[in-house]
Design a protein around this motif. Structure first.
Motif, PDB file in Angstrom:
ATOM      1  N   PRO A 152       0.820  -1.215   0.000  1.00  0.00           N
ATOM      2  CA  PRO A 152       0.000   0.000   0.000  1.00  0.00           C
ATOM      3  C   PRO A 152       0.854   1.266   0.000  1.00  0.00           C
ATOM      4  O   PRO A 152       1.903   1.334   0.657  1.00  0.00           O
ATOM      5  CB  PRO A 152      -0.787  -0.107   1.312  1.00  0.00           C
ATOM      6  CG  PRO A 152      -0.721  -1.557   1.680  1.00  0.00           C
ATOM      7  CD  PRO A 152       0.601  -2.049   1.181  1.00  0.00           C
ATOM      8  N   ARG A 153       0.384   2.259  -0.748  1.00  0.00           N
ATOM      9  CA  ARG A 153       1.059   3.552  -0.770  1.00  0.00           C
ATOM     10  C   ARG A 153       0.130   4.581  -0.122  1.00  0.00           C
ATOM     11  O   ARG A 153      -0.652   5.251  -0.789  1.00  0.00           O
ATOM     12  CB  ARG A 153       1.398   3.957  -2.211  1.00  0.00           C
ATOM     13  CG  ARG A 153       2.333   5.165  -2.274  1.00  0.00           C
ATOM     14  CD  ARG A 153       2.939   5.310  -3.645  1.00  0.00           C
ATOM     15  NE  ARG A 153       2.007   5.893  -4.602  1.00  0.00           N
ATOM     16  CZ  ARG A 153       2.316   6.170  -5.868  1.00  0.00           C
ATOM     17  NH1 ARG A 153       3.520   5.857  -6.324  1.00  0.00           N
ATOM     18  NH2 ARG A 153       1.436   6.711  -6.677  1.00  0.00           N
ATOM     19  N   VAL A 154       0.212   4.651   1.208  1.00  0.00           N
ATOM     20  CA  VAL A 154      -0.679   5.532   1.962  1.00  0.00           C
ATOM     21  C   VAL A 154      -0.178   6.964   1.860  1.00  0.00           C
ATOM     22  O   VAL A 154       0.968   7.264   2.186  1.00  0.00           O
ATOM     23  CB  VAL A 154      -0.766   5.091   3.433  1.00  0.00           C
ATOM     24  CG1 VAL A 154      -1.586   6.083   4.245  1.00  0.00           C
ATOM     25  CG2 VAL A 154      -1.354   3.685   3.534  1.00  0.00           C
ATOM     26  N   ARG A 155      -1.067   7.842   1.407  1.00  0.00           N
ATOM     27  CA  ARG A 155      -0.721   9.267   1.278  1.00  0.00           C
ATOM     28  C   ARG A 155      -1.421  10.140   2.312  1.00  0.00           C
ATOM     29  O   ARG A 155      -0.899  11.161   2.714  1.00  0.00           O
ATOM     30  CB  ARG A 155      -1.071   9.751  -0.130  1.00  0.00           C
ATOM     31  CG  ARG A 155      -0.125   9.240  -1.203  1.00  0.00           C
ATOM     32  CD  ARG A 155       1.254   9.857  -1.021  1.00  0.00           C
ATOM     33  NE  ARG A 155       2.187   9.430  -2.063  1.00  0.00           N
ATOM     34  CZ  ARG A 155       3.208   8.619  -1.868  1.00  0.00           C
ATOM     35  NH1 ARG A 155       3.407   8.106  -0.657  1.00  0.00           N
ATOM     36  NH2 ARG A 155       4.010   8.291  -2.854  1.00  0.00           N
ATOM     37  N   HIS A 156      -2.622   9.746   2.712  1.00  0.00           N
ATOM     38  CA  HIS A 156      -3.366  10.563   3.688  1.00  0.00           C
ATOM     39  C   HIS A 156      -4.081   9.643   4.668  1.00  0.00           C
ATOM     40  O   HIS A 156      -4.679   8.645   4.277  1.00  0.00           O
ATOM     41  CB  HIS A 156      -4.408  11.452   2.988  1.00  0.00           C
ATOM     42  CG  HIS A 156      -3.822  12.390   1.983  1.00  0.00           C
ATOM     43  ND1 HIS A 156      -3.215  13.577   2.340  1.00  0.00           N
ATOM     44  CD2 HIS A 156      -3.734  12.305   0.628  1.00  0.00           C
ATOM     45  CE1 HIS A 156      -2.789  14.193   1.246  1.00  0.00           C
ATOM     46  NE2 HIS A 156      -3.093  13.439   0.198  1.00  0.00           N
ATOM     47  N   GLU A 157      -4.002   9.988   5.960  1.00  0.00           N
ATOM     48  CA  GLU A 157      -4.749   9.296   7.004  1.00  0.00           C
ATOM     49  C   GLU A 157      -5.712  10.288   7.645  1.00  0.00           C
ATOM     50  O   GLU A 157      -5.312  11.412   7.981  1.00  0.00           O
ATOM     51  CB  GLU A 157      -3.812   8.721   8.069  1.00  0.00           C
ATOM     52  CG  GLU A 157      -2.895   7.623   7.544  1.00  0.00           C
ATOM     53  CD  GLU A 157      -2.064   6.998   8.650  1.00  0.00           C
ATOM     54  OE1 GLU A 157      -2.379   7.249   9.843  1.00  0.00           O
ATOM     55  OE2 GLU A 157      -1.111   6.263   8.335  1.00  0.00           O
ATOM     56  N   VAL A 158      -6.975   9.871   7.811  1.00  0.00           N
ATOM     57  CA  VAL A 158      -7.997  10.768   8.353  1.00  0.00           C
ATOM     58  C   VAL A 158      -8.769  10.048   9.460  1.00  0.00           C
ATOM     59  O   VAL A 158      -8.761   8.825   9.545  1.00  0.00           O
ATOM     60  CB  VAL A 158      -8.974  11.244   7.253  1.00  0.00           C
ATOM     61  CG1 VAL A 158      -8.231  12.007   6.164  1.00  0.00           C
ATOM     62  CG2 VAL A 158      -9.719  10.059   6.648  1.00  0.00           C
ATOM     63  N   GLY A 159      -9.458  10.826  10.275  1.00  0.00           N
ATOM     64  CA  GLY A 159     -10.224  10.256  11.377  1.00  0.00           C
ATOM     65  C   GLY A 159     -11.685  10.058  11.074  1.00  0.00           C
ATOM     66  O   GLY A 159     -12.349   9.249  11.714  1.00  0.00           O
ATOM     67  N   GLU A 160     -12.219  10.796  10.094  1.00  0.00           N
ATOM     68  CA  GLU A 160     -13.642  10.728   9.798  1.00  0.00           C
ATOM     69  C   GLU A 160     -13.854  10.231   8.374  1.00  0.00           C
ATOM     70  O   GLU A 160     -13.140  10.631   7.450  1.00  0.00           O
ATOM     71  CB  GLU A 160     -14.315  12.097   9.957  1.00  0.00           C
ATOM     72  CG  GLU A 160     -14.304  12.647  11.366  1.00  0.00           C
ATOM     73  CD  GLU A 160     -12.963  13.254  11.736  1.00  0.00           C
ATOM     74  OE1 GLU A 160     -12.254  13.732  10.825  1.00  0.00           O
ATOM     75  OE2 GLU A 160     -12.618  13.215  12.937  1.00  0.00           O
TER      76      GLU A 160
END
Length: 318
Positions: free
Chosen positions: A218-226
């Motif tokens: 996986p190439r994770v670029r953004h992590e969010v809570g909602e």
């Protein structure tokens, strides 16, 4: 003092006639007269003037009648309230809801709860991650949770409600948006938008596990809570996301949804509460949730014409 004495006295005082009062109470007149005399003897006052022609209240009787009516009304209210509590019809409950179910389930559920349990004061917290809900259940800040399993805490009871299909959320002009279905392998090299890893999101582990199981790093670029923020970033063209199908209830413009194929392309939705909670109104709420959810288990994709491009490639599920 027996409450029956109060009821007998109120009947006689309102009728001012022992015969009519006895009929009203479904009893014979002599025992009624005896009960009133016992009450007067216990109080040490005369409540009624009796003659062969009439019955009248004394001054003490008038005062006692008002107080007796109030006592009996309070007793009746207390009994009614106890029955309501026992039946689960009154109380206070806070319900937490994972993001995808917030949009698809909570509107219908909140309406049904208000109709079926009008005496229960509900509060709702939407777009909560599963681990946050478990922590809130433990701490008592919420009483019931709609979340994504697994839940490792044995102090929490979990009832699985349904399995939701996983979709890939894409910007409408993305190169993959023209396909009818996608595989996890198709997301190789794509910028991913995911729920936060540091908040122990269940979906974070599911999505990364799906990709790694097929050899995609996986190439994770953004992590969010909602969840709403996650889909908003997809609409903004900042990446793609794997989401449960109920997320499509957001109907956010600029996003296309495509089914994700594969053996593990579903995620469960469950209702949970603490094992040491047994209040009737909580049990009734869980019953209503379990009865409500099956009616909206299936989601049929539909076109989103609000943001189609000239070639008609933009589509959205619901």
């Amino acid at each position: 003092m027996d409450l029956r004495h109060l009821r007998y006295f109120v009947a006689v005082a309102e009728e001012l006639h022992f015969g009519r009062a006895a009929e009203r109470l479904h009893m014979a007149q002599p025992p009624l007269s005896q009960q009133i005399r016992q009450l007067e003897a216990e109080l040490g006052v005369e409540l009624l003037h009796r003659t062969t022609r009439r019955v009248a209240l004394t001054e003490a009787g008038r005062v006692y009648l008002d107080l007796a009516r109030g006592i009996l009304a309070d007793v009746d209210r207390a009994a009614h309230q106890a029955r309501l509590v026992s039946s689960g019809a009154v109380g206070h409950l806070s319900l937490g809801c994972v993001g995808s179910a917030t949009y698809s389930l909570l509107p219908n559920l909140s309406r049904r709860l208000s109709v079926e349990l009008p005496g229960v004061d509900f509060s709702f917290r939407g777009d909560m991650l599963g681990p946050d809900q478990v922590e809130a259940l433990r701490g008592g800040t919420i009483d019931v949770a709609l979340l994504r399993p697994p839940v490792a805490d044995r102090s929490i009871i979990v009832h699985t409600l349904r399995r939701d299909r996983l979709l890939v959320a894409l910007p409408v002009h993305h190169r993959l948006a023209g396909r009818g279905r996608l595989r996890a392998e198709d997301l190789a090299g794509e910028d991913l938008i995911v729920h936060s890893a540091d908040r122990r999101s269940v979906m974070y582990d599911i999505v990364l596990g799906l990709l790694r199981d097929v050899g995609v790093e996986p190439r994770v670029r953004h992590e969010v809570g909602e969840t709403s923020t996650l889909v908003t970033l997809v609409a903004g063209g900042l990446g793609v996301a794997v989401v449960p199908e109920p997320v499509t209830a957001l109907e956010l413009r600029g996003v296309a949804y495509r089914p994700l194929t594969g053996a593990d392309s579903h995620v469960e939705l469950a209702v949970a509460h603490r094992a040491d909670r047994s209040e009737p109104h909580l049990a009734r709420t869980v019953e209503i949730i379990r009865a409500t959810v099956p009616g909206i288990t299936d989601h049929t994709p539909r076109r989103d014409t609000a943001h189609e491009d000239e070639e008609g490639r933009g589509r959205s599920g619901a």
